[in-house]
Design an enzyme around this catalytic site. Structure first.
Site, mmCIF file in Angstrom:
data_model
loop_
_atom_site.group_PDB
_atom_site.id
_atom_site.type_symbol
_atom_site.label_atom_id
_atom_site.label_comp_id
_atom_site.label_asym_id
_atom_site.label_seq_id
_atom_site.Cartn_x
_atom_site.Cartn_y
_atom_site.Cartn_z
ATOM 1 N N ASP A 147 0.851 -1.184 0.000
ATOM 2 C CA ASP A 147 0.000 0.000 0.000
ATOM 3 C C ASP A 147 0.890 1.238 0.000
ATOM 4 O O ASP A 147 1.975 1.225 -0.593
ATOM 5 C CB ASP A 147 -0.932 -0.035 1.218
ATOM 6 C CG ASP A 147 -2.291 0.595 0.931
ATOM 7 O OD1 ASP A 147 -2.342 1.834 0.781
ATOM 8 O OD2 ASP A 147 -3.288 -0.142 0.869
ATOM 9 N N HIS A 184 -3.750 6.204 2.841
ATOM 10 C CA HIS A 184 -4.541 5.002 2.566
ATOM 11 C C HIS A 184 -4.018 3.799 3.357
ATOM 12 O O HIS A 184 -4.797 3.070 3.993
ATOM 13 C CB HIS A 184 -4.509 4.721 1.065
ATOM 14 C CG HIS A 184 -5.447 3.649 0.607
ATOM 15 N ND1 HIS A 184 -5.101 2.326 0.597
ATOM 16 C CD2 HIS A 184 -6.717 3.698 0.110
ATOM 17 C CE1 HIS A 184 -6.112 1.604 0.119
ATOM 18 N NE2 HIS A 184 -7.102 2.426 -0.186
ATOM 19 N N SER A 382 -11.639 -1.254 -0.623
ATOM 20 C CA SER A 382 -10.371 -1.308 0.115
ATOM 21 C C SER A 382 -10.629 -1.702 1.559
ATOM 22 O O SER A 382 -9.961 -2.581 2.116
ATOM 23 C CB SER A 382 -9.688 0.066 0.100
ATOM 24 O OG SER A 382 -8.986 0.304 -1.079
#
Length: 608
Positions: A147, A184, A382
């Site tokens: 990520d 994120h 996600s």
């Protein structure tokens, strides 16, 4: 454009606040026969005007405009509520049962029991609370997270994060290496394995005083591939997957799960696609790969590599304000896939409260998504994938010898279906980890998947689809990695199958990282990265200041919204990042080790 995104997020944030005060509950059978007070939010004013006309046509009373959320409140016939939810352009329909204020926990900034975006309630929806009571919280299971890195915020500093290599464009900036400048990755890590305090598994049951992820005693191994704009190339993601396979048992690691909340619109068959082949290879080497299905709704196939038939492809689920799955919904944004490949199951993914990464790009762009000082609310597949990765860690603590095929079959066989969505949208249903843990494992023979294995001999360009990175001189295209080194998919596929894709710190013939860990004991030490010796595809050496994110469309990271505001490449380009929040002096984090942050506490007030 960023200003418009921010305005939309503010509007939806107001809608969430209204729903919280209203005490959102699903319409019961008796309510179907009586008027219901609803709050309707829509995508824009045009849709809102159409919805107002429909409300009145269906006999609604007390129709009042809510301009800030492009919506209305109204009293409608109870039988009309479900139909209203299906009107094109309607974001949400919240039934107002009775007005009550939530009991906000002052240490958290929200009510963990009554806010159905809280990880406490997410754990109740998937029935993980009963798993904790039986002594399973993921201990001994490592989850590789490919990520944007992980920030050392409270909840991720109790020995639950270890840094693998930083393969992002920011790896050459000492003040940015391994750290999450996008926001994120921190959110995903917190959903998987966040915890304020390390406890025995049984202590997590009913714990509303602390923040806890789905598998709070598991550990995240962070591989950073994305920069502050979310930009990464498929070659970086493939290199990260290969690294996980090569080092899954190094220095006491036990990587059994790989979370990839990422997807592209690939233009080639999964049987040929190199990214699909990379996740298949990890699968064959004993790593359960969990991939977000995508946020394109009904518009097309699952994203790449969720399209690969072997991995666990996860869609989004909306608990609809209750723990009972019977009234669950599949939100409009969740990709349905096609007849050839649909999601395998779904997990909570609406308004999920994960940890906030202060001063990250997302945090700066959507301040209305902040909850209290520590948390950030987001929606997307996600988040759903992260929930399932945590569930897999719980299952593997209970049954550590399960193969990836057995894990997938076990979760699908025990998932809870719900009638408001077809199997095309929900797969086998919402993950139910209590059933998965309590049910005897399926046999190897019964679980074995029979899809045709991939070859990986397709193209990098086909894997990218329309997702390209670039700098001021142009986009990276064709069969070359980020250093301009030629990529031969057939040779690579042979090497990755043999476990030789990484040679020390080199991948595809170029040095990407150092070739050894910093020490032999695990104190959260990071992979010892060295300066890249290769050149970028345009002949210039990579460094952080030369990277602009030009050409990137950040929605490859499958988070459709922060406080439900959709985002796209326009919101996350080089211009959205002003550089002031993340500087070498702002991150002086040489003491971040994965077990403790030895600098000052990273609270909201500590960021400038």
């Amino acid at each position: 454009m960023p200003g418009l995104r921010k305005h939309a997020a503010t509007a939806v944030g107001a809608a969430l606040a209204a729903a919280a005060l209203a005490g959102a509950v699903p319409a019961s059978a008796s309510a179907q026969r009586h008027p219901a007070r609803v709050v309707v939010t829509t995508t824009d004013d045009t849709v809102a005007a159409r919805v107002a006309r429909e409300l009145r046509a269906h006999g609604a009373r007390h129709v009042r405009a809510l301009p800030v959320v492009h919506g209305y409140s109204a009293d409608v016939p109870g039988a009309y509520v479900d139909q209203l939810r299906r009107v094109p352009g309607v974001r949400s329909v919240t039934v107002d049962a009775s007005v009550r204020l939530m009991g906000v926990n002052p240490d958290l900034g929200y009510d963990p029991q009554n806010d159905f975006g809280s990880l406490y309630d997410v754990s109740r929806v998937i029935q993980a609370q009963d798993v904790y009571a039986n002594g399973y919280a993921g201990r001994g299971v490592d989850v590789a997270l490919i990520d944007s890195g992980v920030a050392p915020v409270q909840g991720l500093t109790s020995g639950n994060v270890v840094n693998g290599p930083d393969l992002s464009f920011e790896s050459q900036s000492p003040g940015l290496a391994h750290l999450d400048t996008f926001g994120h990755g921190t959110h995903m890590a917190s959903i998987i394995a966040g915890r304020d305090v390390a406890q025995a598994a049984t202590a997590y049951q009913g714990d509303t005083a602390h923040f806890n992820g789905v598998a709070p005693n598991s550990r995240v191994v962070s591989l950073k591939v994305a920069d502050h704009s979310g930009a990464t190339d498929v070659s970086q993601v493939i290199a990260a997957i290969d690294w996980v396979v090569a080092h899954k048992n190094d220095n006491g690691l036990n990587v059994r799960v790989l979370n990839l909340s990422f997807g592209t619109d690939a233009t080639q068959s999964p049987q040929l696609d190199p990214l699909c082949f990379a996740v298949e290879n990890a699968w064959r080497k004993g790593i359960v790969v969990v991939v977000s299905g995508g946020n394109d709704g009904t518009s097309g196939p699952l994203t790449n590599p969720a399209q690969d038939p072997y991995v666990i492809a996860v869609g989004a689920e909306d608990p609809n304000g209750s723990v009972n799955a019977s009234d669950d919904l599949v939100p409009a944004f969740s990709s349905r896939g096609s007849a050839a490949r649909r999601v395998d199951l779904v997990a909570p993914a609406v308004h999920v409260l994960g940890l906030r990464d202060p001063a990250s790009a997302i945090d700066q762009a959507v301040p209305s998504a902040r909850v209290g000082t520590r948390f950030f609310r987001g929606s997307g597949t996600s988040q759903a994938a992260a929930v399932v990765s945590g569930a897999v860690a719980l299952l593997l603590q209970r049954y550590p010898t399960l193969t990836p095929d057995q894990v997938k079959q076990q979760l699908m066989a025990t998932a809870t279906p719900f009638n408001s969505a077809t199997a095309d949208a929900r797969g086998r249903g919402v993950v139910n980890v209590k059933r998965a843990v309590n049910q005897s494992p399926v046999s190897l023979a019964a679980a074995q998947q029979t899809a045709t294995p991939g070859t990986g001999t397709g193209t990098l360009e086909g894997s990218r689809g329309s997702f390209h990175v670039g700098d001021a001189n142009g986009l990276l295209t064709g069969e070359q990695d980020i250093f301009g080194h030629a990529f031969d998919s057939a040779s690579w596929a042979t090497a990755t199958s043999a476990g030789t894709a990484w040679d020390g710190g080199a991948w595809n013939g170029t040095a990407w990282t150092g070739n050894a860990w910093n020490s032999d004991d695990w104190t959260g030490n990071a992979w010892n990265g060295t300066a890249w010796t290769g050149n970028a595809w345009n002949g210039n050496a990579w460094n952080d200041s030369s990277w602009s994110g030009h050409g990137w469309t950040g929605n490859a990271w499958n988070g459709t919204g922060w406080t439900d505001s959709a985002w796209s490449g326009n919101a996350w380009n080089g211009n959205a990042w002003n550089g002031t929040g993340w500087t070498g002096t702002g991150w002086t984090g040489t003491g971040w080790t994965g077990t403790a942050w030895t600098g000052t506490a990273w609270l909201s007030s500590g960021w400038e």
